[in-house]
Design an enzyme around this catalytic site. Structure first.
Site, PDB file in Angstrom:
ATOM      1  CB  SER A  81      12.625  -3.138  -9.877  1.00 30.27           C
ATOM      2  OG  SER A  81      13.674  -2.298  -9.444  1.00 30.27           O
ATOM      3  CE  LYS A 115      13.830   0.128 -12.818  1.00 26.03           C
ATOM      4  NZ  LYS A 115      14.036  -0.539 -11.530  1.00 26.03           N
ATOM      5  CB  SER A 128      15.678  -4.168 -12.938  1.00 28.12           C
ATOM      6  OG  SER A 128      14.702  -3.488 -12.207  1.00 28.12           O
ATOM      7  CE  LYS A 152      12.098  -4.477 -14.039  1.00 34.01           C
ATOM      8  NZ  LYS A 152      12.877  -5.317 -13.110  1.00 34.01           N
TER       9      LYS A 152
END
Length: 376
Positions: free
Chosen positions: A56, A59, A116, A219
């Site tokens: 993720s 992202k 997320s 992130k």
């Protein structure tokens, strides 16, 4: 079980310190990078260009394209997005969007940055580009523009997909680009919040937001094959660092690794404002309506230095003896050379603080007559 055995293999790959100001800590991961955001200087790296699954952390690029659209005026935070069936069908981390549900860009951004949410990421992608596939084309195009040579995106979420790969260095590059948008910190620094009018609780997957002083984001990501990944950003005393850790064997070790890298960076480096050590003398102007023009710094200068070298920073001024009119405002008249331990680190232009018109023939005559009278 697959993650357990992969973690055992990864645990043997201890990242060793690169050459630098001091020995960097060991980071238990497949790859890592520490970058200073303003200058883009890499302070530490290991296996930085290995092509790995980012999970993720993908992202970051999704958020970057959304923030660029917002800052560019093509998307607004208050825009309402209607959730498609494909967005609602996304698995993994999610906020359980339903087909036909409406949510603002602001709430979707929050869902992506804090928890997320895959469904929110796809909803944003479709809102911007019409489809996730079209959005992914934009992701790859933007990656190329940023110099992310190790990267190929297949989706906007980071869910496992053949060929969906990037590197620790490339993640640092896109993290740097994202953090150039100050508004993103409104989302990436949230520890706990809600959406749907307070009915759905959000808690940040990035534990450094709460437990690391100065954390600004960014992130997390994890899958069975990618293991545990993180791009962490933090700012102290005007310097922001980006620590990327990929393929760490446990969630805690990715946070420990990022924390250790950030601590190393803040302990050993600083950004220093630089300029001339003394007042800069004016430059003579030949055949100008005024006889001198004052040089001034054409840009502010900050350099990244090891704290141990702070007393080794010096400057040299190289200045034209004179210049012939006309002189344009901003015209280069010289430069300030910044040296660290005698080695050139940065060159700052010295430019004219005002324009100077060339003397006309009558003007030259008048100046000549004034000179004669003064001498007499």
């Amino acid at each position: 079980m697959k993650r357990f055995f992969a973690a055992l293999l990864c645990a043997c790959a201890l990242i060793q310190p690169a050459a630098g100001a001091a020995a960097a800590p060991e980071v238990e991961a497949g790859a890592a990078v520490l970058m200073e955001r303003e200058t883009g200087t890499v302070l530490y790296e290991s296996h930085s260009h290995d092509k790995l699954e980012p999970a993720s952390v993908t992202k970051i690029m999704t958020l970057l394209l959304v923030m660029e659209a917002i800052d560019g005026g093509t998307v607004r935070l208050e825009d309402v997005v209607t959730v498609s069936s494909s967005a609602a069908a996304m698995g993994g981390s999610q906020v359980y969007l339903k087909e036909g549900e409406q949510m603002t860009v602001d709430e979707l951004l929050k869902a992506v940055a804090v928890v997320s949410a895959n469904d929110a990421a796809v909803a944003l992608a479709e809102h911007l580009a019409g489809s996730e596939a079209a959005f992914v084309e934009r992701m790859d195009r933007r990656a190329a523009e940023l110099g992310m040579k190790d990267t190929n995106f297949v989706n906007c979420t980071g869910l496992p997909a053949a060929g969906h790969l990037t590197s620790a260095y490339d993640i640092a590059l896109m993290s740097r680009a994202l953090m150039a948008h100050p508004k993103i910190r409104d989302y990436t620094t949230i520890w706990m919040d809600t959406i749907r009018g307070g009915q759905f609780q959000l808690s940040n997957t990035n534990k450094l937001v709460r437990f690391y002083s100065g954390c600004t984001g960014l992130k997390t990501g994890s899958t069975d094959s990618a293991l545990y990944c993180l791009s962490a950003t933090a700012e102290r005393e005007g310097m922001e660092l980006i620590a990327v850790v990929l393929k760490s064997p446990t969630s805690q070790k990715r946070f420990d690794g990022a924390r250790a890298l950030l601590d190393y960076g803040f302990a050993n480096y600083t950004l220093l404002d630089v300029g001339p050590d003394e007042a800069i003398p004016p430059v003579e102007v030949r055949l100008g309506e005024v006889e001198q023009v004052q040089p001034t710094l054409g840009q502010s200068g900050r350099i990244l230095v090891e704290k141990a070298q702070l007393d080794q920073v010096t400057t040299q001024v190289r200045l034209a003896e004179d210049v012939e009119a006309p002189v344009e405002q901003g015209q280069k008249l010289g430069e300030v050379v910044v040296l660290v331990d005698g080695e050139e680190r940065q060159v700052l232009p010295l430019v004219a603080d005002q324009g100077v018109e060339r003397l006309t023939i009558p003007g030259i005559f008048l100046r000549f007559m004034r000179t004669l009278l003064m001498e007499g």
